[in-house]
Every structure is written in C-alpha cells, then in structure tokens.
Design an enzyme around this catalytic site. Structure first.
Site, PDB file in Angstrom:
ATOM      1  N   LYS A   1       3.288 -15.513   2.298  1.00 24.98           N
ATOM      2  CA  LYS A   1       2.965 -16.301   1.236  1.00 24.98           C
ATOM      3  C   LYS A   1       4.580 -16.638   0.763  1.00 24.98           C
ATOM      4  O   LYS A   1       5.127 -16.057  -0.442  1.00 24.98           O
ATOM      5  CB  LYS A   1       2.411 -15.339  -0.153  1.00 24.98           C
ATOM      6  CG  LYS A   1       2.005 -16.064  -1.225  1.00 24.98           C
ATOM      7  CD  LYS A   1       1.090 -16.938  -1.213  1.00 24.98           C
ATOM      8  CE  LYS A   1       0.604 -17.595  -2.524  1.00 24.98           C
ATOM      9  NZ  LYS A   1      -0.230 -18.950  -2.483  1.00 24.98           N
TER      10      LYS A   1
ATOM     11  N   ASP B   1     -10.853  -8.188   8.127  1.00 21.20           N
ATOM     12  CA  ASP B   1     -12.302  -8.398   7.954  1.00 21.20           C
ATOM     13  C   ASP B   1     -12.971  -9.474   7.892  1.00 21.20           C
ATOM     14  O   ASP B   1     -14.118  -9.623   8.402  1.00 21.20           O
ATOM     15  CB  ASP B   1     -12.722  -7.602   6.712  1.00 21.20           C
ATOM     16  CG  ASP B   1     -12.673  -6.236   6.568  1.00 21.20           C
ATOM     17  OD1 ASP B   1     -12.227  -5.509   7.631  1.00 21.20           O
ATOM     18  OD2 ASP B   1     -13.078  -5.431   5.568  1.00 21.20           O
TER      19      ASP B   1
ATOM     20  N   ASP C   1      -5.290  -6.564   6.106  1.00 21.28           N
ATOM     21  CA  ASP C   1      -6.533  -5.779   5.747  1.00 21.28           C
ATOM     22  C   ASP C   1      -7.565  -6.587   5.393  1.00 21.28           C
ATOM     23  O   ASP C   1      -8.682  -6.767   5.861  1.00 21.28           O
ATOM     24  CB  ASP C   1      -6.253  -5.133   4.434  1.00 21.28           C
ATOM     25  CG  ASP C   1      -7.323  -3.734   4.029  1.00 21.28           C
ATOM     26  OD1 ASP C   1      -8.301  -3.812   4.989  1.00 21.28           O
ATOM     27  OD2 ASP C   1      -7.001  -3.348   3.037  1.00 21.28           O
TER      28      ASP C   1
ATOM     29  N   TYR D   1       0.838  -1.206  -0.074  1.00 23.21           N
ATOM     30  CA  TYR D   1       0.019  -0.070   0.013  1.00 23.21           C
ATOM     31  C   TYR D   1       0.894   1.327   0.006  1.00 23.21           C
ATOM     32  O   TYR D   1       0.477   2.265  -0.518  1.00 23.21           O
ATOM     33  CB  TYR D   1      -1.086  -0.154   1.245  1.00 23.21           C
ATOM     34  CG  TYR D   1      -1.955  -1.016   1.208  1.00 23.21           C
ATOM     35  CD1 TYR D   1      -2.193  -1.577  -0.006  1.00 23.21           C
ATOM     36  CD2 TYR D   1      -2.843  -1.193   2.411  1.00 23.21           C
ATOM     37  CE1 TYR D   1      -3.428  -2.793  -0.042  1.00 23.21           C
ATOM     38  CE2 TYR D   1      -3.873  -2.188   2.343  1.00 23.21           C
ATOM     39  CZ  TYR D   1      -4.058  -3.099   1.184  1.00 23.21           C
ATOM     40  OH  TYR D   1      -5.183  -3.923   1.339  1.00 23.21           O
TER      41      TYR D   1
END
Ligand code: NAD
Length: 355
Positions: free
Chosen positions: A189, A249, A245, A142
């Site tokens: 990952k 959620d 992120d 980001y």
C-alpha cells in the site's frame, strides 16, 4: 541424500494424513536412492493430554535438530475449553517462533479435474491458476507495539519493518520465482504506508540480483480484486504479514478444495516446516475418509525447498495429478455419483503412480 525429518502427527485426522505422506516419501526416496530417518514429536492436544502443555521444550529441541518438520494438524473440541495458553494451536506458534520461521509459502493450484470445486467455476477465470503467496511471518503490525490510551478510548498497533527483514523474505520470493515462472508481484500500500515504500525500495534492490525475474508492484486493494478477476496474472505474490494473511486465504479459496492445499514455513537456511492449510477435521477423524493430498503435497514442498530435490518433488506432484485425472477422489473432492476412495486408498493410488 540422508534426510532427518521430524513428524508432528498432531490431532484429529493428523495421524491418518501424515501416515500417507510418509508412505509417499518413503517410496519416492526408494525410487531416487535417498534415505530418510524419522523422529516423532507430540504437539497440540495430544501433548496437552500427555504433558499438560501444547509443546514441550524437549519436543521443540527435537524439531530443531532435524532438517525439516512435517506436520498434520492440531486441535479439536476436546481442548476447546482450555485457557488461551493451553490451546493446542499454541503449539503451532511455539514451533514457528521457536524454529525462527519468518517466511510462509502458500501455493494455490487449480487442478483442471477439480475445476468444479472452485467458486469461480462458472467462468474461465480460475483456469490454469498456479500461484505462490510468499508472506512475511514474524514482523509487521501483528508483532509491533500495541496499546491503549489511559482512558481506553483509543488504541494503536504499530507496523514496523527493517531492511534486513524485507531483504531476507524478498530473496526467498525471488529464489522461488527462479524455479517457477520468474515473475514476482510485490503487493503493498505504497501510496499511503511508509513501510510499503521501504518494501518497494528494498525489493527493487534485491530484484537487481535476479535479472531473469520480472518484478511488478500492485496495491493490496487492487490485488484482492485481481485475485478473483485475473488470478493467472500472478506467479509469486510477495507481501508483508497482515496483507499476506488475508490474501493467502483468498488465493486458496480460488481452488475451493481445502483438502488439497499445502504450505511451508521457512527461514534463511534450508530448514522448513511443512503442513496442510486445513485443520484437524475432528468431524471425520479416524474414519479413513480424510483427503491426504494437502499433506502429500506439503511433503513434496519439503523435498523442493529443504532438500533441493526438484525432480523428486515433481514426481510426487505428477503422481497426484495423474491420480486425479484417473478419477481418484476422496469424499471431499468427489462430485455427485463419482466413486470415492478412503485416505489409505488415495495414498495407494498416488504411490502406484510415482513411477
Ligand atoms: P478444518 O480445516 O479442520 O475443517 C473444516 C472442514 O473441512 C470440515 O468439514 C472438515 O471435515 C473439512 N476438511 C478439512 N481438512 C480435510 C481433509 N484433509 N479432507 C477432507 N475434509 C477436510 O477447520 P475447523 O473445523 O475450523 O477446525 C477444526 C480444528 O482444527 C479446530 O480445533 C481448529 O482450531 C484446528 N485447526 C488447526 C489448524 C492447524 O493445525 N494448522 C488449522 C486450522 C484449524
């Protein structure tokens, strides 16, 4: 202990829910012999109305001078047509970056009394879920370099992490695990990303400083499955910005009760900003029906992480649990035919159970 807290009530239901959290904090401080002084700042829509910006320099400076910040929520339809730089949500980004908050804690707890609200209610999967997502907040893709080729036909976003960035958030995760169930799962990952391999190396080094904590690793694709297949696997789920992120959620949806979920944004010292994960709920603002529990639980997190007051934090969490098991329900968590209490009454019921 003396605590200096800045309150950001914000917009919509913000003032209603922060008011209840302050009442709970005050009563808790009284029981345990602490003192709290509050200062209020404007942020979000209310600040746009008064000062034409979502967050003033003065407000940020006031927040910086405090020990911790408790925030309600910002935003609402009144400001929806504002240009990007004047959106109320800019206040949140301004506070997070201005205060240097690089670490985000999002607990997901399923209270047995509210199991019916969980989308996984028809199985025993969600039973006993009590996990904490620790998300890196200021690095990764980001914030990396981004751009387009000259012809606009290709684009890139760079994911970059440094050892110090990983080390400081890893320590936050291990410290949290020490006062929880002493398990950290690093989600990455590492089979394809070099940044993930650096995370594994660095987090493993930090783990050596915490011999009581068990560390395991999980690929992010598997973690997204395990969160709905076997969420009780997780105690502390540590991950980088973008994975966090998405997974935070997903984790919060396991409980199904948006009005119950708290969060903390932290930095290296004890300073933190605490807020519910929900928004300003303009549809129910000012009607005394909003659920104040997410904000009350955020205040409990503040006592735990900014002031190391574990007993006091637990006292608030236990009062919330007792209120729920005694059937106290705001409209959003009430089942058919269950009696509903208003925002202020919910606060009263929790305060009565503080001890
Ligand atoms: P929202 O979270 O405000 O509301 C979604 C739904 O959940 C609504 O039906 C609302 O009534 C309900 N709800 C939310 N919190 C509740 C509570 N405590 N008790 C009972 N019901 C509750 O999300 P939204 O409608 O997408 O956004 C509304 C505004 O909030 C927008 O302006 C958005 O930008 C802003 N927002 C702010 C934050 C923040 O301040 N951190 C976060 C998300 C959204």
């Amino acid at each position: 202990m003396d605590m200096r807290i800045v309150l950001v009530t914000g917009d919509g239901i913000g003032p209603d829910i922060v008011r209840e959290a302050v009442r709970v904090l005050d009563r808790t401080a009284e029981i345990f012999g602490h003192t709290i002084s509050y200062r209020e700042i404007d942020a979000g829509g209310i600040s746009i109305d008064k000062y034409k910006v979502p967050l003033t320099e003065d407000a940020l400076e006031t927040a910086k001078a405090a020990d911790a910040v408790l925030l309600g929520a910002v935003g609402g339809p009144k400001w929806d047509s504002m240009p990007g730089s004047l959106r109320p949500e800019k206040a949140l980004l301004g506070l997070r970056s201005g205060l240097g908050l690089f670490c985000n804690f999002r607990p997901a707890v399923l209270y047995p009394e509210l199991a019916a609200a969980s989308p996984l209610k028809d199985s025993t999967i969600a039973k006993g879920v009590d996990l904490l997502v620790v998300r890196e907040l200021t690095g990764g893709i980001y914030f990396g370099e981004k751009g387009r080729s000259d012809d606009g036909k290709s684009a890139y976003d760079v994911m970059r992490y440094s050892v110090p960035e990983i080390r400081r958030i890893a320590r936050k995760a291990f410290d949290a695990a020490m006062i929880r169930h002493r398990r950290v799962t690093l989600v990455d990952k590492a089979n394809v990303l070099e940044t993930s391999r650096l995370w594994r190396e660095t987090v493993s080094e930090v783990a050596a400083e915490y011999p009581e904590v068990v560390l395991d690793f999980m690929y992010v694709d598997n973690a997204s499955m395990q969160l709905v297949r076997d969420p009780s696997h997780f105690d502390v789920l540590l991950t980088e910005n973008m994975f966090g992120d998405i997974l935070s959620d997903e984790a919060s949806m396991i409980t199904g009760s948006i009005g119950m979920l708290a969060s903390a944004s932290l930095r290296d010292d004890s300073f933190g900003m605490y807020e519910p994960i929900h928004g300003s709920a303009p549809d129910i603002a000012g009607k005394n029906i909003a659920n104040p529990i997410a904000t009350i639980l955020s205040a409990a997190m503040m006592l735990r992480y900014s002031f190391s007051l574990e007993k006091e934090a637990k006292c608030i969490e236990n009062a919330v649990s007792k209120a729920l098991s005694d059937g106290v329900r705001t409209a959003d968590i009430a089942g058919d035919g269950e009696e509903r209490v208003g925002t202020a009454e919910c606060g009263d019921e929790i305060i009565r159970r503080l001890g």
